[in-house]
Design a protein around this motif. Structure first.
Motif, PDB file in Angstrom:
ATOM      1  N   GLY A 418     -18.354 -30.578  49.874  1.00 19.69           N
ATOM      2  CA  GLY A 418     -19.165 -30.807  51.054  1.00 19.69           C
ATOM      3  C   GLY A 418     -20.597 -30.341  50.962  1.00 19.69           C
ATOM      4  O   GLY A 418     -21.320 -30.379  51.957  1.00 19.69           O
ATOM      5  N   ARG A 419     -21.042 -29.907  49.785  1.00 21.02           N
ATOM      6  CA  ARG A 419     -22.404 -29.398  49.606  1.00 21.02           C
ATOM      7  C   ARG A 419     -23.121 -30.249  48.562  1.00 21.02           C
ATOM      8  O   ARG A 419     -22.543 -30.608  47.536  1.00 21.02           O
ATOM      9  CB  ARG A 419     -22.340 -27.940  49.152  1.00 21.02           C
ATOM     10  N   ALA A 420     -24.363 -30.602  48.841  1.00 15.39           N
ATOM     11  CA  ALA A 420     -25.121 -31.487  47.959  1.00 15.39           C
ATOM     12  C   ALA A 420     -25.834 -30.673  46.878  1.00 15.39           C
ATOM     13  O   ALA A 420     -26.346 -29.579  47.128  1.00 15.39           O
ATOM     14  CB  ALA A 420     -26.144 -32.296  48.760  1.00 15.39           C
ATOM     15  N   LEU A 421     -25.844 -31.219  45.666  1.00 11.70           N
ATOM     16  CA  LEU A 421     -26.688 -30.736  44.576  1.00 11.70           C
ATOM     17  C   LEU A 421     -27.706 -31.822  44.280  1.00 11.70           C
ATOM     18  O   LEU A 421     -27.337 -32.990  44.067  1.00 11.70           O
ATOM     19  CB  LEU A 421     -25.848 -30.429  43.323  1.00 11.70           C
ATOM     20  N   TRP A 422     -28.981 -31.452  44.256  1.00 10.55           N
ATOM     21  CA  TRP A 422     -30.036 -32.458  44.191  1.00 10.55           C
ATOM     22  C   TRP A 422     -30.377 -32.779  42.744  1.00 10.55           C
ATOM     23  O   TRP A 422     -30.488 -31.892  41.902  1.00 10.55           O
ATOM     24  CB  TRP A 422     -31.262 -31.974  44.945  1.00 10.55           C
ATOM     25  N   PRO A 423     -30.548 -34.058  42.428  1.00  5.44           N
ATOM     26  CA  PRO A 423     -30.806 -34.461  41.039  1.00  5.44           C
ATOM     27  C   PRO A 423     -32.250 -34.203  40.641  1.00  5.44           C
ATOM     28  O   PRO A 423     -33.167 -34.260  41.461  1.00  5.44           O
ATOM     29  CB  PRO A 423     -30.489 -35.958  41.046  1.00  5.44           C
ATOM     30  N   ALA A 424     -32.449 -33.923  39.358  1.00  4.48           N
ATOM     31  CA  ALA A 424     -33.788 -33.770  38.801  1.00  4.48           C
ATOM     32  C   ALA A 424     -34.339 -35.078  38.265  1.00  4.48           C
ATOM     33  O   ALA A 424     -35.471 -35.121  37.789  1.00  4.48           O
ATOM     34  CB  ALA A 424     -33.786 -32.713  37.687  1.00  4.48           C
ATOM     35  N   GLY A 425     -33.560 -36.138  38.322  1.00  5.05           N
ATOM     36  CA  GLY A 425     -33.978 -37.445  37.828  1.00  5.05           C
ATOM     37  C   GLY A 425     -32.952 -38.489  38.225  1.00  5.05           C
ATOM     38  O   GLY A 425     -31.953 -38.197  38.906  1.00  5.05           O
ATOM     39  N   PRO A 426     -33.138 -39.722  37.819  1.00  4.75           N
ATOM     40  CA  PRO A 426     -32.190 -40.784  38.178  1.00  4.75           C
ATOM     41  C   PRO A 426     -30.904 -40.689  37.363  1.00  4.75           C
ATOM     42  O   PRO A 426     -30.802 -39.923  36.402  1.00  4.75           O
ATOM     43  CB  PRO A 426     -32.973 -42.064  37.858  1.00  4.75           C
ATOM     44  N   TYR A 427     -29.936 -41.471  37.754  1.00  2.00           N
ATOM     45  CA  TYR A 427     -28.646 -41.551  37.065  1.00  2.00           C
ATOM     46  C   TYR A 427     -28.826 -42.399  35.810  1.00  2.00           C
ATOM     47  O   TYR A 427     -29.148 -43.585  35.883  1.00  2.00           O
ATOM     48  CB  TYR A 427     -27.612 -42.162  38.001  1.00  2.00           C
ATOM     49  N   GLN A 428     -28.614 -41.794  34.657  1.00  2.00           N
ATOM     50  CA  GLN A 428     -28.873 -42.448  33.379  1.00  2.00           C
ATOM     51  C   GLN A 428     -27.569 -42.943  32.773  1.00  2.00           C
ATOM     52  O   GLN A 428     -26.661 -42.133  32.532  1.00  2.00           O
ATOM     53  CB  GLN A 428     -29.553 -41.482  32.416  1.00  2.00           C
ATOM     54  N   PRO A 429     -27.422 -44.230  32.514  1.00  2.00           N
ATOM     55  CA  PRO A 429     -26.216 -44.709  31.840  1.00  2.00           C
ATOM     56  C   PRO A 429     -26.096 -44.101  30.447  1.00  2.00           C
ATOM     57  O   PRO A 429     -27.090 -43.936  29.734  1.00  2.00           O
ATOM     58  CB  PRO A 429     -26.420 -46.226  31.782  1.00  2.00           C
ATOM     59  N   ALA A 430     -24.861 -43.774  30.066  1.00  2.00           N
ATOM     60  CA  ALA A 430     -24.653 -43.143  28.765  1.00  2.00           C
ATOM     61  C   ALA A 430     -24.989 -44.082  27.620  1.00  2.00           C
ATOM     62  O   ALA A 430     -25.305 -43.627  26.515  1.00  2.00           O
ATOM     63  CB  ALA A 430     -23.200 -42.666  28.642  1.00  2.00           C
ATOM     64  N   GLY A 431     -24.943 -45.398  27.871  1.00  4.62           N
ATOM     65  CA  GLY A 431     -25.259 -46.342  26.806  1.00  4.62           C
ATOM     66  C   GLY A 431     -26.732 -46.670  26.679  1.00  4.62           C
ATOM     67  O   GLY A 431     -27.120 -47.367  25.727  1.00  4.62           O
ATOM     68  N   GLY A 432     -27.581 -46.187  27.599  1.00  2.00           N
ATOM     69  CA  GLY A 432     -29.008 -46.455  27.509  1.00  2.00           C
ATOM     70  C   GLY A 432     -29.701 -45.578  26.485  1.00  2.00           C
ATOM     71  O   GLY A 432     -29.105 -44.654  25.908  1.00  2.00           O
ATOM     72  N   ALA A 433     -30.988 -45.859  26.261  1.00  2.14           N
ATOM     73  CA  ALA A 433     -31.728 -45.107  25.251  1.00  2.14           C
ATOM     74  C   ALA A 433     -31.910 -43.647  25.661  1.00  2.14           C
ATOM     75  O   ALA A 433     -31.625 -42.725  24.884  1.00  2.14           O
ATOM     76  CB  ALA A 433     -33.096 -45.771  25.010  1.00  2.14           C
ATOM     77  N   GLU A 434     -32.374 -43.418  26.914  1.00  5.92           N
ATOM     78  CA  GLU A 434     -32.573 -42.046  27.361  1.00  5.92           C
ATOM     79  C   GLU A 434     -31.247 -41.307  27.514  1.00  5.92           C
ATOM     80  O   GLU A 434     -31.137 -40.119  27.176  1.00  5.92           O
ATOM     81  CB  GLU A 434     -33.338 -42.046  28.691  1.00  5.92           C
ATOM     82  N   GLY A 435     -30.239 -41.986  28.037  1.00  7.85           N
ATOM     83  CA  GLY A 435     -28.933 -41.350  28.177  1.00  7.85           C
ATOM     84  C   GLY A 435     -28.312 -40.989  26.843  1.00  7.85           C
ATOM     85  O   GLY A 435     -27.714 -39.915  26.690  1.00  7.85           O
ATOM     86  N   ALA A 436     -28.461 -41.860  25.841  1.00  8.91           N
ATOM     87  CA  ALA A 436     -27.910 -41.558  24.517  1.00  8.91           C
ATOM     88  C   ALA A 436     -28.628 -40.385  23.873  1.00  8.91           C
ATOM     89  O   ALA A 436     -27.999 -39.535  23.220  1.00  8.91           O
ATOM     90  CB  ALA A 436     -27.997 -42.797  23.629  1.00  8.91           C
ATOM     91  N   ALA A 437     -29.965 -40.306  24.053  1.00  7.46           N
ATOM     92  CA  ALA A 437     -30.703 -39.170  23.485  1.00  7.46           C
ATOM     93  C   ALA A 437     -30.312 -37.856  24.159  1.00  7.46           C
ATOM     94  O   ALA A 437     -30.147 -36.830  23.491  1.00  7.46           O
ATOM     95  CB  ALA A 437     -32.208 -39.421  23.618  1.00  7.46           C
ATOM     96  N   LEU A 438     -30.154 -37.897  25.496  1.00 10.47           N
ATOM     97  CA  LEU A 438     -29.729 -36.681  26.203  1.00 10.47           C
ATOM     98  C   LEU A 438     -28.309 -36.289  25.817  1.00 10.47           C
ATOM     99  O   LEU A 438     -28.004 -35.104  25.629  1.00 10.47           O
ATOM    100  CB  LEU A 438     -29.820 -36.916  27.711  1.00 10.47           C
ATOM    101  N   LEU A 439     -27.431 -37.268  25.650  1.00  9.41           N
ATOM    102  CA  LEU A 439     -26.048 -36.976  25.265  1.00  9.41           C
ATOM    103  C   LEU A 439     -25.981 -36.404  23.858  1.00  9.41           C
ATOM    104  O   LEU A 439     -25.133 -35.552  23.568  1.00  9.41           O
ATOM    105  CB  LEU A 439     -25.209 -38.243  25.375  1.00  9.41           C
ATOM    106  N   ALA A 440     -26.876 -36.837  22.973  1.00  7.99           N
ATOM    107  CA  ALA A 440     -26.888 -36.288  21.611  1.00  7.99           C
ATOM    108  C   ALA A 440     -27.298 -34.817  21.615  1.00  7.99           C
ATOM    109  O   ALA A 440     -26.812 -34.034  20.793  1.00  7.99           O
ATOM    110  CB  ALA A 440     -27.834 -37.102  20.735  1.00  7.99           C
ATOM    111  N   ARG A 441     -28.190 -34.418  22.548  1.00  6.27           N
ATOM    112  CA  ARG A 441     -28.554 -33.008  22.645  1.00  6.27           C
ATOM    113  C   ARG A 441     -27.425 -32.181  23.252  1.00  6.27           C
ATOM    114  O   ARG A 441     -27.207 -31.028  22.879  1.00  6.27           O
ATOM    115  CB  ARG A 441     -29.816 -32.835  23.487  1.00  6.27           C
ATOM    116  N   LEU A 442     -26.721 -32.778  24.218  1.00  2.94           N
ATOM    117  CA  LEU A 442     -25.668 -32.027  24.894  1.00  2.94           C
ATOM    118  C   LEU A 442     -24.421 -31.880  24.032  1.00  2.94           C
ATOM    119  O   LEU A 442     -23.690 -30.899  24.169  1.00  2.94           O
ATOM    120  CB  LEU A 442     -25.282 -32.730  26.204  1.00  2.94           C
ATOM    121  N   ALA A 443     -24.135 -32.839  23.170  1.00  6.02           N
ATOM    122  CA  ALA A 443     -22.923 -32.827  22.355  1.00  6.02           C
ATOM    123  C   ALA A 443     -23.301 -32.523  20.914  1.00  6.02           C
ATOM    124  O   ALA A 443     -23.666 -33.423  20.168  1.00  6.02           O
ATOM    125  CB  ALA A 443     -22.211 -34.182  22.446  1.00  6.02           C
ATOM    126  N   PRO A 444     -23.251 -31.265  20.480  1.00 10.12           N
ATOM    127  CA  PRO A 444     -23.617 -30.933  19.105  1.00 10.12           C
ATOM    128  C   PRO A 444     -22.572 -31.461  18.134  1.00 10.12           C
ATOM    129  O   PRO A 444     -21.462 -31.818  18.530  1.00 10.12           O
ATOM    130  CB  PRO A 444     -23.645 -29.403  19.117  1.00 10.12           C
TER     131      PRO A 444
END
Length: 462
Positions: A418-444
């Motif tokens: 019931g409590r909102a957490l505010w996003p720092a950016g838009p929802y990035q698809p995991a298959g997109g360029a920015e989403g894939a780059a962010l996922l590569a940093r998050l998943a060593p």
């Protein structure tokens, strides 16, 4: 192993560092222009010399800082262009003589490298060795080099600690943390992209190939699956000591009040920066009004000029960027239809921002992510992690999907209990360029321990 500069994230980070240094140096040079125009505006005034001196001193200081950063960027380019990234077990040690120090374990595991960070503390704090205790290094530990969090997307210049006593004290502090007993981290793999040369067109057409093997539906080996990311999130979820004498006042619900009455949305819009700049201008004006004429009056006048410039910049950002973005978040929070998703909460090693990795429901251990959502830390300046979900995995409601960011990605707001957490950016698809780059940093890259944890992940937790 290719050069460290061949990694796209490293090349972008170095370009950002160089552009920022050039901008600071140009800003210092711009201050010389009003200094040259003061004699034309107020010839013969007694305060003109003080104002000219203050502007010239400030310009030299700012331009010198920019020139130093620009020279440091050139040194980074030489080191990154001639060496490769290597992963090391690391620990941050606070020194009384220096601002910050980082101790790396040598590749052989039998020695420690004490390094002094050449950066302001505000820039270094988000890049400190995280819960994994792994940092990337490129350079010579006896002469200096570049330090970066895993992924190479943020760069810090480091140099060896020169004084023998300080070096010995720092090494002893690092050894007491058990740095020598840690497991060897997985080394980064940076490969050069070789252009594919098309095969020559054959004179006779070959017979068509028919494959009767069905492609597997499961994720390929090494893919960032739910089990792998959940195991990594469990290793990151270390308890953070928080000492507070009183509980924080609950935040208002944006569905019941206007968005400007929500504490987190005001901070996200940039109201605090505007208020600080306005306070500087007001204090300078009041001090100038009650202070007698003299040399101190010109210093206050210079402070007022800087405050007015900061007020104009922060006000422009508030009206053109902050308020439109916050309005989109408020509209997304009012969405009546929630979309349930499984989540894994990770922390970006580049800047420490919490990232919500969303999976479809129902979710299996070998499912791949659907999207990624960076979050704004909901806490205070001293305790930014207050309000972040304590469990690294679970279920979340995503609301929004009606409005889109400037780059065409949807704006989504997650709600926990019931409590909102505010996003720092838009929802990035995991298959997109920015989403894939962010996922590569998050998943060593996976090591033996991570592979064992993934294979033994309990299905009951799903």
């Amino acid at each position: 192993m290719a050069r460290a500069l061949d990694l796209p994230e490293t090349a972008k980070a170095l370009d950002r560092y160089g552009r920022r240094a050039s901008s600071v140096m140009a800003s210092g040079c711009v201050l010389f222009v009003p200094a040259a125009g003061v004699p034309l505006v107020a010839p013969g005034e007694p305060w003109a010399d003080d104002l000219i001196g203050a502007l010239v001193a400030l310009g030299v200081l700012v331009a010198g800082a920019g020139a130093g950063s620009w020279a440091l960027a050139r040194r980074m380019r030489r080191v990154l262009g001639s060496g490769a990234w290597s992963a090391h077990a690391a620990v941050a040690v606070r020194s009384m003589r220096t601002t910050e120090a980082v101790v790396l374990r040598s590749p052989a595991g039998d020695g420690l490298w004490p390094l002094e960070v050449v950066a302001m503390r505000q820039r270094y704090e988000p890049l400190r060795p995280g819960p994994d205790g792994v940092m990337w290094w490129c350079g010579d530990p006896t002469r200096g080099g570049v330090l970066a969090p895993p992924g190479g997307g943020a760069l810090l210049w480091t140099r060896p600690v020169k004084h023998r006593r300080a070096r010995q004290r720092i090494v002893e502090q690092a050894a007491r943390t058990g740095l020598l007993g840690r497991a060897n981290p997985v080394q980064p793999q940076v490969r050069v992209q070789v252009p594919q040369i098309p095969d020559p067109v054959p004179t006779t057409l070959p017979a068509p190939r028919v494959s009767l093997v069905k492609r597997p539906e499961s994720a390929p080996p090494g893919a960032p699956t739910y089990a792998r990311l959940a195991a990594h999130a469990g290793r990151q979820a270390v308890p953070r000591p928080v000492t507070r004498t009183r509980t924080r006042r609950p935040e208002a619900d944006v569905r019941e009040v206007a968005w400007w009455r929500v504490r987190s949305l005001r901070r996200a819009a940039g109201f605090s920066r505007v208020l600080v700049a306005l306070a500087v201008c007001a204090v300078a004006a009041v001090a100038a009004g009650i202070r007698p004429e003299g040399s101190g009056l010109m210093k206050l006048f210079l402070v007022a000029i800087v405050g007015i410039a900061a007020l104009a910049y922060s006000g422009h950002r508030l009206l053109t960027v902050g308020i439109p973005a916050v309005r989109l978040m408020a509209r997304a929070a009012h969405s009546p239809v929630p979309v349930p998703r499984r989540y894994v909460l990770l922390h970006d090693p580049q800047d420490g921002v919490p990232v919500l990795v969303a999976f479809p429901t129902p979710c299996g251990p070998h499912d791949v992510p659907e999207g990624l959502l960076p979050l704004l830390p909901p806490g205070t300046g001293k305790h930014p992690w207050l309000g972040v979900p304590s469990e690294p995995t679970g279920t979340v409601e995503l609301r929004g999907w009606r409005d889109f960011h400037a780059n065409g990605l949807p704006v989504v707001v997650p709600r926990f209990e019931g409590r909102a957490l505010w996003p720092a950016g838009p929802y990035q698809p995991a298959g997109g360029a920015e989403g894939a780059a962010l996922l590569a940093r998050l998943a060593p890259p996976m090591d033996a321990r991570a592979r064992q944890e993934e294979n033994s992940a309990p299905r009951a937790a799903l």
